[in-house]
Design a protein around this motif. Structure first.
Motif, PDB file in Angstrom:
ATOM      1  N   GLY A 127      22.778  67.044  72.171  1.00 54.39           N
ATOM      2  CA  GLY A 127      21.553  67.043  71.358  1.00 54.39           C
ATOM      3  C   GLY A 127      21.092  68.396  70.847  1.00 54.39           C
ATOM      4  N   TYR A 128      21.344  69.450  71.593  1.00 54.42           N
ATOM      5  CA  TYR A 128      20.869  70.762  71.139  1.00 54.42           C
ATOM      6  C   TYR A 128      21.618  71.219  69.882  1.00 54.42           C
ATOM      7  CZ  TYR A 128      19.620  75.689  71.022  1.00 54.42           C
ATOM      8  OH  TYR A 128      19.184  76.922  70.612  1.00 54.42           O
ATOM      9  N   ARG A 168      13.867  66.998  65.820  1.00 52.87           N
ATOM     10  CA  ARG A 168      13.546  66.211  67.013  1.00 52.87           C
ATOM     11  C   ARG A 168      13.567  67.108  68.234  1.00 52.87           C
ATOM     12  NH1 ARG A 168      17.450  64.838  70.755  1.00 52.87           N
ATOM     13  NH2 ARG A 168      19.637  64.733  70.114  1.00 52.87           N
ATOM     14  N   THR A 190      14.157  67.588  72.561  1.00 51.68           N
ATOM     15  CA  THR A 190      15.053  67.090  73.596  1.00 51.68           C
ATOM     16  C   THR A 190      14.537  67.541  74.952  1.00 51.68           C
ATOM     17  OG1 THR A 190      17.375  66.918  74.295  1.00 51.68           O
ATOM     18  CG2 THR A 190      16.645  69.076  73.542  1.00 51.68           C
ATOM     19  N   LYS A 209      19.666  57.433  67.948  1.00 48.61           N
ATOM     20  CA  LYS A 209      19.442  58.883  67.966  1.00 48.61           C
ATOM     21  C   LYS A 209      20.765  59.638  67.723  1.00 48.61           C
ATOM     22  CE  LYS A 209      19.204  60.957  71.869  1.00 48.61           C
ATOM     23  NZ  LYS A 209      18.834  61.323  73.243  1.00 48.61           N
ATOM     24  N   ASP A 266      21.853  62.016  64.655  1.00 50.27           N
ATOM     25  CA  ASP A 266      22.338  63.388  64.856  1.00 50.27           C
ATOM     26  C   ASP A 266      23.589  63.641  64.001  1.00 50.27           C
ATOM     27  OD1 ASP A 266      20.350  64.020  66.657  1.00 50.27           O
ATOM     28  OD2 ASP A 266      21.601  63.810  68.447  1.00 50.27           O
TER      29      ASP A 266
END
Lengths: 57, 198
Positions: free
Chosen positions: B42-43, B52, B54, B160, B164
């Motif tokens: 996610g980063y 967004r 995290t 999600k 991404d």
């Protein structure tokens, strides 16, 4: 029980799909904006979102 | 968005968020102990402007000895604490060596946290060995190579994760090895999702 709302799963599924479509459309538009926007502008806006205070233990 | 993609390295400057500074502080500790790492998941899209938040930042570190890990533990201690283990010996033996994640947050905080693992599968080791160097505001940071990152997001497949991938793809597609991306997508059985992305 008659105090519960009527739920139409077909209608809900259609709404869910439409929400996903709209979210993806937003991301496409956001990335188009990112591509033409200087880092000094978009990263400050992103910062406002990411740097909100976090809960502590 | 301005970035330079040259010689297998991405270079860019931008305003840093608290999350960026948190990650920077953690990887500085890894660097000071000579531990190779790769930040995944996610980063990575957030690094490239995804809007967004995290709670955790996933990182593989190379499988170091207990002694080197203890050195890292002590180096982290001034700013970070481990949420799920009380000492270096327990953390090493019962978490890292068992391929379970350790979570490090700033002292007194719970989120965000760095989720740290040793590579378990061949794919994890590949991710570490084929990491991509990003020079962010003049300092190096190592992330998963983007071909694998996008294919893996498609594989994970939550809304999600798909978002991404949808975010990363148009930003970096001109710089990717498309054949490699397709091979990863084929291995992960997500060629259809890759087509949808395009």
């Amino acid at each position: 029980m008659n105090d519960l709302p009527r739920i139409d799963l077909t209608e809900l599924d259609a709404d869910k799909k439409e929400n996903i479509r709209q979210r993806r459309e937003f991301i496409r538009k956001y990335v188009e904006w990112l591509k033409k926007t200087p880092n000094s502008v978009w990263s400050v806006q992103q910062n406002k979102l990411l740097s909100r205070p976090k809960p502590t233990v | 968005m301005e970035f330079q993609f040259k010689n297998g390295r991405i270079r860019f400057n931008r305003d840093l968020s608290e999350l960026d500074l948190f990650v920077r502080k953690f990887v500085d500790a890894l660097d000071s102990c000579g531990i190779r790492y790769v930040v995944i998941s996610g980063y990575v899209p957030i690094l490239f402007g995804r809007s967004r938040e995290t709670e955790d930042v996933d990182v593989f570190i190379e499988s170091v000895t207990a002694g080197t890990f203890e050195q890292l533990w002590n180096r982290l201690a001034s700013d970070f604490e481990c949420i799920n283990s009380a000492n270096a010996s327990d953390a090493f033996k019962h978490y890292l060596n068992e391929h379970l994640a350790l979570r490090f947050a700033y002292r007194g905080a719970f989120i965000p946290n760095m989720e740290v693992k040793f590579p378990k599968r061949e794919l994890d080791q590949y991710t570490l060995e084929n990491r991509l160097e990003v020079i962010l505001n003049g300092k190096p940071l190592y992330i998963s190579n983007l071909e694998l990152q996008i294919a893996f997001k498609l594989y994970l497949g939550s809304e999600k994760d798909l978002e991404d991938a949808l975010h990363l793809w148009p930003l970096v597609k001109g710089h990717l090895d498309y054949e490699k991306l397709k091979r990863h997508a084929g291995q992960l059985n997500v060629l259809e999702r890759l087509k949808d992305l395009e």
